[in-house]
Design an enzyme around this catalytic site. Structure first.
Site: not given
Ligand SMILES: NC(=O)c1ccc[n+]([C@@H]2O[C@H](COP(=O)([O-])OP(=O)(O)OC[C@H]3O[C@@H](n4cnc5c(N)ncnc54)[C@H](O)[C@@H]3O)[C@@H](O)[C@H]2O)c1
Ligand SMILES: O=C[C@H](O)CS(=O)(=O)O
Length: 474
Positions: A171, A246, A280, A378
């Site tokens: 998803k 992640e 992130c 963040e």
């Molecule tokens: N650690 C990593 O590799 C990494 C990479 C990218 C983003 N992030 C983190 O993600 C966040 C930003 O991304 P975002 O706004 O899409 O995050 P988010 O958690 O709002 O959403 C991520 C995904 O989860 C889904 N989702 C949301 N609520 C849900 C639920 N209750 N049940 C199932 N799915 C649900 C969303 O539709 C989306 O597909 C930031 O905190 C960033 O740090 C981490």
């Molecule tokens: O936002 C999170 C991604 O994992 C960053 S990266 O492109 O993998 O460095």
């Protein structure tokens, strides 16, 4: 350009309700996607379940060949994929093309890594026994991915899953579904069998709940915010799924008195402003030794002030729009809070000045203190707070004072200092004079509330394998 359907069991499927997808650059509707829910989530698991025996029965070499073909098709369609990504996510075209290459590197890496899923034999304590340790695919897996990296967050899960012999239901974020759908279209064209990859779009809560409750789903891999990650972890406990999380980050970047300040300033820019700060692993906090603070800060402000802000589709744009107005307002709230508490804006957005919707100018603030929002929450936007320290021990202690533990950075030309700081930082990824450490062959993941498990390298495929030991009685 946009596939406005879900991909389930090798078919393009719609739903009774459709939702809009918008271009962050101007808020216009660029298309629609099906608002799928529990029924479609179930259908996807059915497809993955039925496809698993055939897919896992292929040799790693046969799976690798199909993945290689997928890799080649993605490479051939880079420009089209990049245009889709920029239109739905906003990042500059050049960065989008870079992400496609990064996303594809996981497919290339795991097409080969699947052939290196080795077992072992263990000397038995009984002369009449032989002990064999083997690894086998966990089965049907589910992936839920974020909007900031619409391609690489999908392939960083799908590639090791497929290489291990698993099937997958995905998803993508409702903000950026089209990149994932295009990747699925190319997987279909590559000959990856129906049901191996399935993409469901729509009601994230209902789709997530259905997959968490379904005992056939043996693994859940999530990338997104820590808050959602914790919810999914609770749900996965219903059927004790293997879990990869992640999550959020809040990266510190330490510049010691022994740093090369030009290298450090360039490093701040590269680590902070990639994807307009929406990664992130972006630097969230800069700690600089007091003796070099003024020079470092002015170098960073000078470079940040030159970055071109605009639509990602415009030639030369370096900082695109944030994903939406809400994200921009969060950054502006942090700027306002910092200035109210004594922060000094060296370049970028001053509170009260004219704002340009989702376009936030790269902002550098000095005279920052640890009680400011930007030092604890963040940011996920183009804001660089710079604070000073007197001793390396103080910098490390303050850098570690966070519930996050994903990425951290240190700039110094003193090898001993670099090693000691890197070892003391409580982070899963440490860039030493390197602002861009992410790569397919290395384990990406965090300590503390930044997540569980690793993605990338041979660590990443282990997440999709079960270990079995066979005891042979002779
Ligand atoms: N650690 C990593 O590799 C990494 C990479 C990218 C983003 N992030 C983190 O993600 C966040 C930003 O991304 P975002 O706004 O899409 O995050 P988010 O958690 O709002 O959403 C991520 C995904 O989860 C889904 N989702 C949301 N609520 C849900 C639920 N209750 N049940 C199932 N799915 C649900 C969303 O539709 C989306 O597909 C930031 O905190 C960033 O740090 C981490
Ligand atoms: O936002 C999170 C991604 O994992 C960053 S990266 O492109 O993998 O460095």
């Amino acid at each position: 350009m946009f596939k406005e359907a879900m991909y389930i069991n090798g078919e393009w499927v719609s739903a009774s309700e459709m939702i809009d997808v918008r271009n962050p650059a101007d808020g216009t509707v660029i298309g629609q996607i099906p608002f799928g829910g529990e029924k479609e989530a179930q259908q996807a698991v059915d497809a993955a379940w039925n496809a698993f025996p055939g897919w896992s029965a292929l040799t790693a070499d046969e799976r690798g060949k199909l993945m290689r073909r997928w890799y080649e098709l993605i490479e051939e369609h880079t420009d089209e994929l990049a245009k889709i990504m920029t239109t739905e996510q906003g990042k500059p075209l050049k960065e989008a093309a870079g992400e496609i290459a990064y996303a594809n590197s996981f497919i290339g890496w795991y097409a080969e890594e699947g052939k290196r899923v080795y077992g072992e034999t263990i000397p038995a304590s009984s002369p009449n026994k032989r002990i064999l340790v083997t690894k086998q695919p966990v089965g049907v897996t589910a992936a839920i991915t974020p909007w900031n990296f619409p391609a690489s967050m999908v392939t960083r899960k799908a590639a090791p899953a497929l290489a291990a012999g698993c099937t997958i239901v995905i998803k993508p974020s409702e903000e950026t579904p089209y990149t994932a759908l295009k990747l699925a279209e190319l997987a279909h064209e590559a000959g990856i069998p129906a049901g191996v990859i399935n993409i469901v779009t729509g009601d994230s809560s209902k789709i997530g709940a259905a997959w968490q409750a379904d005992s056939r789903v043996r693994k859940l891999s999530f990338t997104g915010s820590t808050a959602v990650g914790k919810k999914l972890m609770e749900g996965a406990a219903q059927t004790l799924k293997k879990l990869s999380l992640e999550l959020g980050g809040h990266a510190p970047l330490i510049v010691t008195a022994n740093a090369d300040l030009d290298k450090a300033a360039e490093g701040v820019i590269l680590s902070k402003f990639r994807n307009a700060g929406q990664t992130c692993v972006c630097t969230n906090r800069v700690y600089v030794h007091e003796s070099v603070a003024e020079t470092l800060s002015s170098k960073v402000a000078d470079l940040a002030g030159k970055l071109k802000v605009g639509s990602g589709l415009e030639q030369g744009t370096e900082i695109g729009p944030l994903i939406n107005e809400k994200a921009a307002q969060k950054v502006r709230r942090q700027i306002e809070d910092a200035v109210q508490k004594g922060g000094i804006v060296l370049t970028g957005e001053q509170p009260g000045q004219e704002q340009e919707g989702p376009y936030v100018r790269p902002t550098v603030i000095t005279n920052v203190h640890d009680d400011m929002l930007c030092m604890n929450e963040e940011t996920f936007g183009p804001l660089t707070p710079i604070t000073t320290f007197k001793t390396v021990e103080e910098a490390v202690e303050r850098a570690n004072d966070s519930s996050y533990g994903l990425a951290a950075y240190v700039f110094t030309e003193h090898l001993g200092e670099a090693v000691r700081i890197a070892e003391a930082l409580e982070y899963g990824i440490v860039g030493v004079n390197d602002p861009l450490p992410s790569t397919a062959q290395a384990p990406f993941g965090g300590f503390k509330e930044s997540g569980l498990g690793r993605e990338g390298g041979h660590f990443g495929i282990e997440e999709f394998l079960e270990i079995k030991y066979i005891s042979l009685g002779l």
